[in-house]
Design a protein around this motif. Structure first.
Motif, PDB file in Angstrom:
ATOM      1  N   ALA A  63       2.033 -16.482 -10.194  1.00  0.00           N
ATOM      2  CA  ALA A  63       1.802 -15.242 -11.672  1.00  0.00           C
ATOM      3  C   ALA A  63       1.062 -13.961 -11.423  1.00  0.00           C
ATOM      4  N   TYR A  64       0.396 -13.572 -10.329  1.00  0.00           N
ATOM      5  CA  TYR A  64      -0.563 -12.937 -10.260  1.00  0.00           C
ATOM      6  C   TYR A  64       0.415 -12.253  -9.276  1.00  0.00           C
ATOM      7  N   HIS A  65       0.143 -10.878  -9.464  1.00  0.00           N
ATOM      8  CA  HIS A  65       0.672  -9.738  -8.281  1.00  0.00           C
ATOM      9  C   HIS A  65      -0.224  -9.803  -7.158  1.00  0.00           C
ATOM     10  N   GLU A  66       0.166  -9.043  -6.235  1.00  0.00           N
ATOM     11  CA  GLU A  66      -0.525  -8.516  -4.294  1.00  0.00           C
ATOM     12  C   GLU A  66      -0.098  -7.225  -4.154  1.00  0.00           C
ATOM     13  N   TYR A  67      -0.975  -6.270  -3.897  1.00  0.00           N
ATOM     14  CA  TYR A  67      -1.200  -5.270  -3.260  1.00  0.00           C
ATOM     15  C   TYR A  67      -1.410  -4.897  -1.812  1.00  0.00           C
ATOM     16  N   ARG A  68      -0.716  -3.662  -2.220  1.00  0.00           N
ATOM     17  CA  ARG A  68      -0.445  -3.048  -0.367  1.00  0.00           C
ATOM     18  C   ARG A  68      -1.005  -1.548  -0.885  1.00  0.00           C
ATOM     19  N   LEU A  69      -2.112  -1.833   0.444  1.00  0.00           N
ATOM     20  CA  LEU A  69      -2.532  -0.325   0.212  1.00  0.00           C
ATOM     21  C   LEU A  69      -2.216   1.114   0.225  1.00  0.00           C
ATOM     22  N   ALA A  70      -1.222   1.268   1.010  1.00  0.00           N
ATOM     23  CA  ALA A  70       0.041   2.491   0.683  1.00  0.00           C
ATOM     24  C   ALA A  70       0.520   2.279   0.114  1.00  0.00           C
ATOM     25  N   GLY A  71       0.544   1.558  -0.915  1.00  0.00           N
ATOM     26  CA  GLY A  71       1.035   2.233  -2.284  1.00  0.00           C
ATOM     27  C   GLY A  71       0.165   2.983  -3.479  1.00  0.00           C
ATOM     28  N   PHE A  72      -1.057   2.681  -2.604  1.00  0.00           N
ATOM     29  CA  PHE A  72      -1.656   3.897  -3.630  1.00  0.00           C
ATOM     30  C   PHE A  72      -2.397   4.972  -3.350  1.00  0.00           C
ATOM     31  N   SER A  73      -2.573   6.127  -4.051  1.00  0.00           N
ATOM     32  CA  SER A  73      -2.755   6.865  -3.666  1.00  0.00           C
ATOM     33  C   SER A  73      -3.621   7.784  -2.427  1.00  0.00           C
ATOM     34  N   ALA A  74      -2.948   8.668  -1.269  1.00  0.00           N
ATOM     35  CA  ALA A  74      -3.851   9.579  -0.031  1.00  0.00           C
ATOM     36  C   ALA A  74      -5.782   8.841  -0.678  1.00  0.00           C
ATOM     37  N   TRP A  75      -5.688  10.209  -1.204  1.00  0.00           N
ATOM     38  CA  TRP A  75      -7.288  10.246  -1.961  1.00  0.00           C
ATOM     39  C   TRP A  75      -8.121   9.262  -1.844  1.00  0.00           C
ATOM     40  N   LEU A  91      -4.465 -14.099 -12.081  1.00  0.00           N
ATOM     41  CA  LEU A  91      -5.837 -13.215 -10.833  1.00  0.00           C
ATOM     42  C   LEU A  91      -5.540 -11.549 -10.957  1.00  0.00           C
ATOM     43  N   SER A  92      -6.862 -11.039 -11.136  1.00  0.00           N
ATOM     44  CA  SER A  92      -7.590  -9.443 -11.267  1.00  0.00           C
ATOM     45  C   SER A  92      -6.826  -8.634  -9.682  1.00  0.00           C
ATOM     46  N   PRO A  93      -6.747  -7.963  -9.740  1.00  0.00           N
ATOM     47  CA  PRO A  93      -5.903  -7.133  -8.657  1.00  0.00           C
ATOM     48  C   PRO A  93      -7.351  -7.606  -7.215  1.00  0.00           C
ATOM     49  N   LEU A  94      -8.809  -7.675  -7.631  1.00  0.00           N
ATOM     50  CA  LEU A  94      -9.382  -7.724  -6.584  1.00  0.00           C
ATOM     51  C   LEU A  94      -9.845  -9.009  -6.045  1.00  0.00           C
ATOM     52  N   GLN A  95      -9.090 -10.063  -6.816  1.00  0.00           N
ATOM     53  CA  GLN A  95      -9.610 -11.631  -7.033  1.00  0.00           C
ATOM     54  C   GLN A  95      -8.542 -11.661  -6.055  1.00  0.00           C
ATOM     55  N   SER A  96      -7.449 -10.843  -6.519  1.00  0.00           N
ATOM     56  CA  SER A  96      -5.775 -11.260  -5.708  1.00  0.00           C
ATOM     57  C   SER A  96      -6.394 -11.067  -3.804  1.00  0.00           C
ATOM     58  N   GLY A  97      -6.775  -9.869  -3.972  1.00  0.00           N
ATOM     59  CA  GLY A  97      -6.933  -9.589  -2.759  1.00  0.00           C
ATOM     60  C   GLY A  97      -7.744  -9.612  -1.789  1.00  0.00           C
ATOM     61  N   CYS A  98      -9.103  -9.745  -2.497  1.00  0.00           N
ATOM     62  CA  CYS A  98      -9.848 -10.510  -1.306  1.00  0.00           C
ATOM     63  C   CYS A  98     -10.315 -12.016  -1.842  1.00  0.00           C
ATOM     64  N   CYS A  99     -10.107 -12.277  -2.525  1.00  0.00           N
ATOM     65  CA  CYS A  99     -10.221 -13.809  -2.777  1.00  0.00           C
ATOM     66  C   CYS A  99      -9.744 -14.926  -1.795  1.00  0.00           C
ATOM     67  N   LYS A 100      -8.326 -14.385  -1.106  1.00  0.00           N
ATOM     68  CA  LYS A 100      -7.294 -15.771  -1.382  1.00  0.00           C
ATOM     69  C   LYS A 100      -6.543 -15.158   0.275  1.00  0.00           C
ATOM     70  N   PRO A 101      -6.237 -15.187   1.093  1.00  0.00           N
ATOM     71  CA  PRO A 101      -5.257 -14.200   1.593  1.00  0.00           C
ATOM     72  C   PRO A 101      -3.856 -14.078   1.820  1.00  0.00           C
ATOM     73  N   PRO A 102      -3.144 -12.708   2.140  1.00  0.00           N
ATOM     74  CA  PRO A 102      -1.711 -12.715   1.442  1.00  0.00           C
ATOM     75  C   PRO A 102      -0.949 -14.380   1.268  1.00  0.00           C
ATOM     76  N   THR A 103       0.088 -14.084   0.813  1.00  0.00           N
ATOM     77  CA  THR A 103       1.422 -14.459   0.809  1.00  0.00           C
ATOM     78  C   THR A 103       1.908 -15.108   1.726  1.00  0.00           C
ATOM     79  N   VAL A 104       2.448 -13.748   2.144  1.00  0.00           N
ATOM     80  CA  VAL A 104       3.467 -14.375   3.432  1.00  0.00           C
ATOM     81  C   VAL A 104       2.562 -14.610   4.750  1.00  0.00           C
TER      82      VAL A 104
END
Length: 269
Positions: free
Chosen positions: A108-120, A162-175
């Motif tokens: 139900a939650y999303h996961e996040y890639r660092l490269a997908g956000f702005s460079a700044w 999950l919130s983005p922060l919980q998805s990224g920091c509180c568990k390992p990547p699904t892959v």
């Protein structure tokens, strides 16, 4: 007090009210756990809102007591603050436009890639990650995940938003293929070489995935979501202030014309 000054006084009172959502947006951002650790946008927004409040108050006083010098200073300062607000809005829109989230099948939650956000934003977070990581690890952002709502099975957890922060920091990547034990304990990865973050995951509750790129990406996902919400209030305030400023300039010119006319009449009385 002339009619034009009455109009200007009312407009400045409305402008004073328009500073409230700006200050409120800054306080709301400051109350969020991620912004407390990043400390990027909360103080500029609050300071800008307070300055708008003070300048509008000065304009109201100048209009009510017919202080033309104070009104002129108000118009100059308000123009500068409106420009600053617009610059901040454009900047916030540009840096939060890229979205590093991606859906995960069966989750139900999303996961996040660092490269997908702005460079700044990426560079800012990376440069300050030591301090940010220490702040996040000392917070209860992950601990309350299992405390507030216990998950009896993996399927129950996977269907949690999950919130983005919980998805990224509180568990390992699904892959990585880790096996679920509880929200912050995962074992036996079936695909440990699929992502560099797989080796960085730790069941130590002070470590978890705080060293992972996914945690940085999740933090940026949280910031993006919150900044976009705050931008709604700031856009409404900016549009209202621009209209108030345009009408106020016209009323100020009319007030000067009325003053010249009064002097002209006294000169021929």
């Amino acid at each position: 007090m002339g009619v034009s000054n009455n109009i200007t006084a009312v407009l400045n009172f409305v402008g004073l009210l328009c500073s409230v959502p700006v200050i409120g947006a800054g306080i709301w951002l400051a109350s969020k756990q991620d912004n407390e650790c990043v400390r990027l946008a909360r103080w500029p927004v609050i300071i800008l809102g307070v300055l708008l409040l003070l300048v509008s108050l000065a304009g109201f006083v100048g209009a009510y007591w017919d202080k033309q010098g104070l009104l002129a200073a108000y118009l100059f300062c308000m123009a500068a603050l409106i420009v600053l607000l617009l610059i901040f809005l454009v900047f916030a829109f540009v840096v939060t436009r890229p979205d590093g989230s991606y859906p995960v099948p069966g989750r139900a939650y999303h996961e996040y890639r660092l490269a997908g956000f702005s460079a700044w934003l990426r560079h800012y977070i990376t440069d300050h990650w030591i301090q940010i990581r220490a702040c996040l690890s000392s917070s209860d952002v992950c601990q309350k995940l299992g405390r507030d709502q216990p998950y009896l099975t993996a399927d129950q957890f996977f269907q949690t938003d999950l919130s983005p922060l919980q998805s990224g920091c509180c568990k390992p990547p699904t892959v990585c293929g880790y096996g679920y034990v509880n929200p912050t304990v995962w074992i036996n990865p079936s695909n440990p070489m699929s992502d560099v973050d797989c080796a960085l995951w730790s069941n130590d509750q002070n470590q978890l995935c705080y060293n992972c790129n996914s945690c940085k990406a999740g933090l940026l996902g949280n910031l993006r979501h919150e900044w976009r919400k705050a931008n709604v209030a700031l856009i409404i305030a900016a549009v209202a202030l621009i209209w108030i400023y345009i009408i106020g300039c016209s009323a100020f010119k009319n007030a000067q014309t009325e003053d010249l006319f009064r002097r002209y009449k006294r000169g021929y009385a």
